[in-house]
Design an enzyme around this catalytic site. Structure first.
Site, PDB file in Angstrom:
ATOM      1  N   GLU A 275     -36.263 -49.296   5.008  1.00  0.00           N
ATOM      2  CA  GLU A 275     -36.825 -48.315   4.068  1.00  0.00           C
ATOM      3  C   GLU A 275     -37.470 -49.013   2.872  1.00  0.00           C
ATOM      4  OE1 GLU A 275     -33.337 -46.120   2.970  1.00  0.00           O
ATOM      5  OE2 GLU A 275     -33.252 -45.027   4.858  1.00  0.00           O
ATOM      6  N   ARG A 278     -40.890 -50.513  -2.889  1.00  0.00           N
ATOM      7  CA  ARG A 278     -41.494 -51.413  -3.877  1.00  0.00           C
ATOM      8  C   ARG A 278     -42.248 -52.573  -3.220  1.00  0.00           C
ATOM      9  NH1 ARG A 278     -39.322 -51.937  -9.028  1.00  0.00           N
ATOM     10  NH2 ARG A 278     -37.430 -50.905  -8.317  1.00  0.00           N
ATOM     11  N   CYS A 345     -45.235 -40.429 -29.668  1.00  0.00           N
ATOM     12  CA  CYS A 345     -44.408 -40.445 -30.874  1.00  0.00           C
ATOM     13  C   CYS A 345     -42.980 -40.858 -30.563  1.00  0.00           C
ATOM     14  CB  CYS A 345     -44.433 -39.076 -31.528  1.00  0.00           C
ATOM     15  SG  CYS A 345     -46.093 -38.550 -31.885  1.00  0.00           S
TER      16      CYS A 345
HETATM   17  C1  LIG Z   1     -31.888 -44.927  -0.003  1.00  0.00           C
HETATM   18  C2  LIG Z   1     -33.077 -45.685  -0.487  1.00  0.00           C
HETATM   19  N1  LIG Z   1     -33.859 -46.285   0.419  1.00  0.00           N
HETATM   20  C3  LIG Z   1     -34.952 -46.984   0.053  1.00  0.00           C
HETATM   21  C4  LIG Z   1     -35.285 -47.121  -1.280  1.00  0.00           C
HETATM   22  C5  LIG Z   1     -36.498 -47.934  -1.642  1.00  0.00           C
HETATM   23  O1  LIG Z   1     -36.141 -49.018  -2.389  1.00  0.00           O
HETATM   24  P1  LIG Z   1     -37.217 -50.130  -2.755  1.00  0.00           P
HETATM   25  O2  LIG Z   1     -38.378 -49.427  -3.351  1.00  0.00           O
HETATM   26  O3  LIG Z   1     -36.542 -51.013  -3.709  1.00  0.00           O
HETATM   27  O4  LIG Z   1     -37.576 -50.814  -1.485  1.00  0.00           O
HETATM   28  C6  LIG Z   1     -34.486 -46.539  -2.267  1.00  0.00           C
HETATM   29  C7  LIG Z   1     -34.821 -46.693  -3.685  1.00  0.00           C
HETATM   30  O5  LIG Z   1     -34.102 -46.468  -4.573  1.00  0.00           O
HETATM   31  C8  LIG Z   1     -33.345 -45.795  -1.846  1.00  0.00           C
HETATM   32  O6  LIG Z   1     -32.559 -45.196  -2.736  1.00  0.00           O
END
Ligand SMILES: Cc1ncc(COP(=O)(O)O)c(C=O)c1O
Length: 466
Positions: A275, A278, A345
């Site tokens: 998953e 980033r 602000c």
């Molecule tokens: C369950 C889960 N999967 C995947 C991600 C993606 O994480 P990243 O953007 O660090 O790869 C997150 C991000 O918080 C997450 O909570």
């Protein structure tokens, strides 16, 4: 690695100069590079070659439809955390059998929506949630494929606001409760338990905690199988970090991460799921802003720009570092110590503090680098600042893939209460006119597009931020 670079002294996104985009759409705006998004996805896929994982991009990182479509066309599945994100993934053409539904607080409505659309897996976060899913699936005559998100109580060594794998975090089911809850889930109607899920945090730069968590995960799969559970899927979550700061340590390469996965899950015969968020989009996006003024305070020099914490909250929320690049190299040399701040602000409204930058002047364009992940998606309208546009570049083309919000749209969602409208207003004092109904200011005509392949231009109406 990304595709933002200087050519002839000007900063380009692939083959388009930022100044050209700014002329067409005004500032601030987010700018994404297709080549960079595609490259990051392919580097990750290549690292896992032979393992054939299902790569489900974490929509939360950047949910623009054009970004999702870019990834969907490369074959990506999607990891979603709300009905809105399921709808976005489906709209981008992702098949439900590649959509994983995660999230710590799925509502009954969202669970029903996901079941009706046949998502491939629910990542379950609590005892109660399994009951809800079972109830709703039974009611709908559907079956839910389920993985339990296990919290391994491992310190991911990342910022506390994005660490999710410690026992104190709200995420997941405690490791010690896993066997009991799998046994329970197996007995529930409408539930097919098929996997294990973990995600210990984001912006991970140290692979030791990752290996520790994966080792625990492997042990769990072995124990669950020994108890007769049919565990065919292992969802490793996302989290791999990206370089934000020039000259600082480079986070582990996807190859090193994949090496650990190969080691930890060797011979287990499971379908792996990833998953990443980033990693795919952070360095594929920048926030482009114009300097409004340079102001000398009694102790510091402030470069006041037209982007602010409502556009990019990361520096304020996570003390995140984003490199700032002037769009013109003419400004290079003789760096001065400044704070780059927005017009909001709040003292907490800044994009960079105590940064040595080339001398900047009013009207200069700057790029806030590495803003493609958790940037536009977390934007808000504080101080009644319209959401900024998003632009996608591909080679020598660019297009507005999200229009700048207009003032009409910003104000037009508000309504007066019935008793505030003229018809309802008893007029105790006939001398005093009742207050007028809310009417947004008339919109100024927008400039025509100048971009090759650009969508409708969304230049800020004059009087607003440029
Ligand atoms: C369950 C889960 N999967 C995947 C991600 C993606 O994480 P990243 O953007 O660090 O790869 C997150 C991000 O918080 C997450 O909570």
């Amino acid at each position: 690695m990304h595709h933002f670079a200087y050519k002839g002294g000007e900063l380009y996104a692939e083959k388009v100069s930022l100044e050209r985009i700014a002329e067409a759409v005004g500032t601030p705006f987010y700018c994404y590079s297709t080549a960079t998004i595609e490259r990051h996805y392919k580097v990750l896929a290549q690292a896992f070659k032979g393992l054939d994982p299902l790569i489900c991009y974490a929509v939360k990182a950047n949910s623009n439809q054009a970004v999702l479509t870019t990834l969907a066309r490369l074959g990506a599945g999607m990891d979603v955390v709300s009905e809105g994100e399921i709808r976005r993934a489906l709209t981008a053409g992702v098949k439900p059998d590649k959509i994983i539904f995660a999230g710590v607080g799925k509502t009954r409505g969202e669970i029903a929506f996901a079941l009706r659309h046949g998502v491939c897996q629910f990542n379950v976060e609590s005892d109660q949630e399994i009951d809800f899913i079972s109830e709703i699936a039974t009611h709908l005559g559907a079956r839910a494929k389920v993985a339990l998100r296990i919290n391994p109580d491992v310190d991911a060594k990342t910022h506390k606001k994005i660490a999710t794998g410690k026992g104190e975090a709200k995420f997941g089911i405690p490791y010690k409760d896993a066997m009991r809850l799998y046994a329970k889930a197996d007995r529930l109607a409408g539930i097919d338990v098929n996997g294990v899920h973990m995600h210990i945090g984001s912006q991970l730069t140290d692979l030791a905690p990752v290996e520790k968590a994966f080792t625990l995960m492997r042990q769990l799969v072995v124990r669950l199988r020994a108890e007769g559970h049919d565990i065919g899927h292992v969802d490793l979550g996302g989290g791999l970090g990206v370089p934000y700061k020039a000259g600082s340590e480079i986070p582990p390469h996807p190859d090193d991460y994949a090496q650990i996965v190969r080691k930890c899950f060797a011979g287990l015969d499971v379908k792996l799921m990833l998953e990443p968020g980033r990693l795919i989009v952070a360095n594929a996006g920048i926030l482009v802003s114009r300097v409004i003024a340079v102001k000398k305070g009694s102790e510091r020099t402030f470069v006041v720009v037209d982007a602010a914490m409502n556009d990019l909250i990361r520096p304020t929320l996570y003390e995140a570092h984003h490199e700032i690049w002037p769009a013109s190299e003419k400004r290079k040399g003789n760096n001065v110590l400044v704070d780059v701040v927005g017009p909001i602000c709040e003292t907490g409204d800044y994009l960079a503090l105590g940064r040595k930058l080339p001398p900047l002047a009013a009207e200069d364009l700057i790029a806030v680098m590495s803003a493609g992940a958790y940037g536009a998606v977390q934007a808000g309208t504080y101080n009644s600042r319209p959401l900024v546009p998003e632009v996608l570049v591909r080679g020598d083309q660019f297009a507005v893939v999200r229009q700048r919000q207009t003032y009409d749209e910003l104000i037009g969602l508000d309504r007066l209460a019935p008793w505030q409208t003229a018809s309802q207003q008893p007029s105790p004092n006939p001398e005093r006119a009742p207050p007028p109904a809310v009417k947004p200011p008339a919109r100024k005509p927008e400039a025509a597009s100048a971009g090759a392949g650009a969508g409708a231009a969304t230049k800020r109406p004059s009087g607003g931020r440029r």
